[in-house]
Design a protein around this motif. Structure first.
Motif, PDB file in Angstrom:
ATOM      1  N   SER A  30    -119.902 -55.643   8.830  1.00 49.81           N
ATOM      2  CA  SER A  30    -120.319 -56.975   9.305  1.00 49.81           C
ATOM      3  C   SER A  30    -119.255 -57.514  10.253  1.00 49.81           C
ATOM      4  O   SER A  30    -118.174 -56.977  10.390  1.00 49.81           O
ATOM      5  N   GLU A  31    -119.577 -58.607  10.920  1.00 46.43           N
ATOM      6  CA  GLU A  31    -118.651 -59.209  11.887  1.00 46.43           C
ATOM      7  C   GLU A  31    -117.408 -59.761  11.189  1.00 46.43           C
ATOM      8  O   GLU A  31    -117.492 -60.140  10.032  1.00 46.43           O
ATOM      9  N   PRO A  32    -116.266 -59.884  11.810  1.00 46.43           N
ATOM     10  CA  PRO A  32    -116.031 -59.481  13.192  1.00 46.43           C
ATOM     11  C   PRO A  32    -115.751 -57.986  13.292  1.00 46.43           C
ATOM     12  O   PRO A  32    -115.339 -57.357  12.336  1.00 46.43           O
ATOM     13  N   TYR A  33    -115.999 -57.447  14.480  1.00 44.57           N
ATOM     14  CA  TYR A  33    -115.781 -56.022  14.712  1.00 44.57           C
ATOM     15  C   TYR A  33    -114.417 -55.804  15.363  1.00 44.57           C
ATOM     16  O   TYR A  33    -113.988 -56.614  16.178  1.00 44.57           O
ATOM     17  N   GLU A  34    -113.815 -54.671  15.019  1.00 45.20           N
ATOM     18  CA  GLU A  34    -112.481 -54.367  15.561  1.00 45.20           C
ATOM     19  C   GLU A  34    -112.512 -54.181  17.082  1.00 45.20           C
ATOM     20  O   GLU A  34    -111.590 -54.574  17.781  1.00 45.20           O
ATOM     21  N   THR A  35    -113.585 -53.564  17.588  1.00 46.49           N
ATOM     22  CA  THR A  35    -113.599 -53.183  19.003  1.00 46.49           C
ATOM     23  C   THR A  35    -114.656 -53.920  19.830  1.00 46.49           C
ATOM     24  O   THR A  35    -114.863 -53.582  20.988  1.00 46.49           O
ATOM     25  N   LEU A  36    -115.343 -54.891  19.222  1.00 44.79           N
ATOM     26  CA  LEU A  36    -116.396 -55.607  19.950  1.00 44.79           C
ATOM     27  C   LEU A  36    -116.186 -57.106  19.832  1.00 44.79           C
ATOM     28  O   LEU A  36    -115.710 -57.585  18.800  1.00 44.79           O
ATOM     29  N   LEU A  37    -116.553 -57.822  20.891  1.00 43.84           N
ATOM     30  CA  LEU A  37    -116.629 -59.281  20.827  1.00 43.84           C
ATOM     31  C   LEU A  37    -118.110 -59.638  20.893  1.00 43.84           C
ATOM     32  O   LEU A  37    -118.829 -59.129  21.760  1.00 43.84           O
ATOM     33  N   ILE A  38    -118.543 -60.479  19.969  1.00 41.59           N
ATOM     34  CA  ILE A  38    -119.964 -60.836  19.923  1.00 41.59           C
ATOM     35  C   ILE A  38    -120.113 -62.322  20.237  1.00 41.59           C
ATOM     36  O   ILE A  38    -119.419 -63.149  19.669  1.00 41.59           O
ATOM     37  N   GLU A  39    -121.020 -62.610  21.180  1.00 41.69           N
ATOM     38  CA  GLU A  39    -121.369 -64.014  21.462  1.00 41.69           C
ATOM     39  C   GLU A  39    -122.868 -64.159  21.268  1.00 41.69           C
ATOM     40  O   GLU A  39    -123.629 -63.293  21.661  1.00 41.69           O
ATOM     41  N   ARG A  40    -123.264 -65.283  20.708  1.00 41.93           N
ATOM     42  CA  ARG A  40    -124.698 -65.575  20.616  1.00 41.93           C
ATOM     43  C   ARG A  40    -125.039 -66.646  21.622  1.00 41.93           C
ATOM     44  O   ARG A  40    -124.406 -67.696  21.669  1.00 41.93           O
ATOM     45  N   HIS A  41    -126.034 -66.365  22.454  1.00 42.94           N
ATOM     46  CA  HIS A  41    -126.545 -67.349  23.403  1.00 42.94           C
ATOM     47  C   HIS A  41    -127.995 -67.593  23.023  1.00 42.94           C
ATOM     48  O   HIS A  41    -128.880 -66.900  23.513  1.00 42.94           O
ATOM     49  N   GLY A  42    -128.237 -68.506  22.112  1.00 40.63           N
ATOM     50  CA  GLY A  42    -129.597 -68.703  21.603  1.00 40.63           C
ATOM     51  C   GLY A  42    -130.072 -67.428  20.950  1.00 40.63           C
ATOM     52  O   GLY A  42    -129.420 -66.918  20.035  1.00 40.63           O
ATOM     53  N   ALA A  43    -131.191 -66.893  21.455  1.00 41.68           N
ATOM     54  CA  ALA A  43    -131.783 -65.693  20.861  1.00 41.68           C
ATOM     55  C   ALA A  43    -131.216 -64.406  21.460  1.00 41.68           C
ATOM     56  O   ALA A  43    -131.718 -63.322  21.201  1.00 41.68           O
ATOM     57  N   VAL A  44    -130.174 -64.550  22.280  1.00 41.25           N
ATOM     58  CA  VAL A  44    -129.576 -63.369  22.924  1.00 41.25           C
ATOM     59  C   VAL A  44    -128.210 -63.065  22.309  1.00 41.25           C
ATOM     60  O   VAL A  44    -127.366 -63.949  22.195  1.00 41.25           O
ATOM     61  N   LEU A  83    -124.821 -61.156  22.910  1.00 45.24           N
ATOM     62  CA  LEU A  83    -124.018 -60.518  23.958  1.00 45.24           C
ATOM     63  C   LEU A  83    -122.881 -59.760  23.280  1.00 45.24           C
ATOM     64  O   LEU A  83    -122.065 -60.351  22.576  1.00 45.24           O
ATOM     65  N   VAL A  84    -122.848 -58.448  23.499  1.00 47.13           N
ATOM     66  CA  VAL A  84    -121.835 -57.588  22.875  1.00 47.13           C
ATOM     67  C   VAL A  84    -120.883 -57.092  23.958  1.00 47.13           C
ATOM     68  O   VAL A  84    -121.324 -56.438  24.913  1.00 47.13           O
ATOM     69  N   ARG A  85    -119.606 -57.407  23.816  1.00 55.06           N
ATOM     70  CA  ARG A  85    -118.615 -56.923  24.781  1.00 55.06           C
ATOM     71  C   ARG A  85    -117.761 -55.846  24.128  1.00 55.06           C
ATOM     72  O   ARG A  85    -117.139 -56.108  23.085  1.00 55.06           O
ATOM     73  N   ILE A  86    -117.740 -54.673  24.736  1.00 50.21           N
ATOM     74  CA  ILE A  86    -116.826 -53.634  24.264  1.00 50.21           C
ATOM     75  C   ILE A  86    -115.423 -54.094  24.641  1.00 50.21           C
ATOM     76  O   ILE A  86    -115.181 -54.499  25.779  1.00 50.21           O
ATOM     77  N   ASN A  87    -114.495 -54.053  23.692  1.00 48.98           N
ATOM     78  CA  ASN A  87    -113.200 -54.706  23.895  1.00 48.98           C
ATOM     79  C   ASN A  87    -112.028 -53.821  23.449  1.00 48.98           C
ATOM     80  O   ASN A  87    -111.435 -54.041  22.398  1.00 48.98           O
ATOM     81  N   ARG A  88    -111.733 -52.809  24.280  1.00 46.52           N
ATOM     82  CA  ARG A  88    -110.503 -52.015  24.107  1.00 46.52           C
ATOM     83  C   ARG A  88    -109.795 -51.983  25.463  1.00 46.52           C
ATOM     84  O   ARG A  88    -109.721 -50.915  26.101  1.00 46.52           O
ATOM     85  N   PRO A  89    -109.311 -53.123  25.937  1.00 44.19           N
ATOM     86  CA  PRO A  89    -108.790 -53.201  27.308  1.00 44.19           C
ATOM     87  C   PRO A  89    -107.658 -52.215  27.569  1.00 44.19           C
ATOM     88  O   PRO A  89    -107.519 -51.724  28.686  1.00 44.19           O
TER      89      PRO A  89
END
Ligand code: CAA
Length: 258
Positions: free
Chosen positions: A1-15, A17-23
């Motif tokens: 379950s959230e939070p994920y080690e390598t992903l940032l998750i944003e909710r925009h209403g019913a959308v 948004l998953v950002r892969i985050n290993r810069p």
């Protein structure tokens, strides 16, 4: 379950948004990214409030491939026993729509994950490639198959054999991506498109995705039969009755997802 080690998750209403985050590794796809992406896509699929998902990376890289540092020490037995990369098939089993929003490098596994999504919106900075040959290997997450189906043999073979990158404009011409947008508008445009999809009747969205994907798995006659059965099946839904009444009454439909 959230939070994920390598992903940032944003909710925009019913959308979602998953950002892969290993810069530090240009979003290279190690086992943790795979585990996180599979968990995030399952959570999205199971959440009736969420109707469309976007997968994106950073401005510099969607993902620069599978993690070479993780693979460097690996031999055949270990890769074969672990069924390395097979877990990505779970990501492709997501039933609801997924858009890839690609800026910067989408190389190797990065290009392959983008192609696992339902369609790609590319920033004008996007660069696609299957450079695995330069490492003494070959695509391992479906690239040789999905790229060939998307852009045809000539270009796919050239890309795999030379390992060259394909810029966004060429990728659009070659039908690898649905649309190219200015880099600074990528997320905004992806969100707009995702919100349009999220506003559709959800069962119809799943059915449309299933039908288009069936085109890659079967003969024309079987595919058309599959389409016709699923089309008729949608006539049993409340959203079909609502959608057609709303059209006739010149109003917007109110969907129940039933
Ligand atoms: N795996 C692990 N680490 C990676 C990586 C990868 N695929 N790609 C980049 N990185 C790391 C680099 O090692 C570097 O880390 P350090 O700072 O610790 O050295 C960091 O990310 C930044 O990368 P660069 O310094 O190389 O950045 P650049 O701007 O000079 O170059 C690039 C960018 C051209 C994308 C270059 O990083 C590159 O060629 N990456 C590898 C691309 C590749 O070969 N991908 C295919 C991988 S194999 C595969 O994906 C198999 C499959 O089919 C599933």
């Amino acid at each position: 379950s959230e939070p994920y080690e390598t992903l940032l998750i944003e909710r925009h209403g019913a959308v979602t948004l998953v950002r892969i985050n290993r810069p530090q590794a240009l979003n290279a796809l190690n086992s943790q990214v795979l585990a996180d992406m599979v968990a995030a896509s399952r959570a999205y699929d199971a959440d009736p409030e969420q109707r469309c998902m976007i997968v994106t990376g950073s401005e510099k890289a969607f993902a620069a491939g599978a993690d070479i540092k993780q693979m460097e020490q690996m031999g055949f037995a270990q890769a074969y026993a672990a069924n390395f990369f097979a877990g990505w098939e779970d990501f492709t089993r997501t039933r609801k729509p997924i858009i890839a929003a690609v800026a910067g490098f989408a190389l190797g596994g990065g290009c392959e994950v983008a192609m696992m999504c339902d369609f790609i919106i590319a920033a004008d900075t996007a660069k696609f490639g299957q450079p695995e040959i330069k490492l003494g290997v070959a695509p391992g997450m479906g690239g040789s198959q999905r790229l060939t189906r998307a852009i045809g043999k000539a270009k796919a073979m050239e890309m795999c054999l030379t390992g060259r990158m394909m810029a966004a404009e060429e990728a659009e011409r070659a039908n690898l991506v649905a649309r190219v947008v200015p880099a600074d508008q990528l997320i905004e445009e992806a969100l707009k498109t995702a919100q349009a999809i999220a506003a559709m009747p959800p069962l119809a969205a799943i059915a449309n995705k299933e039908m288009v994907n069936a085109a890659f798995e079967t003969t024309l006659a079987q595919g058309i039969l599959f389409e016709r059965r699923l089309f008729a099946g949608l006539f049993a839904t409340e959203d079909k009755a609502e959608g057609m009444s709303a059209f006739v009454e010149k109003r917007l439909g109110a969907w129940k997802g039933q």
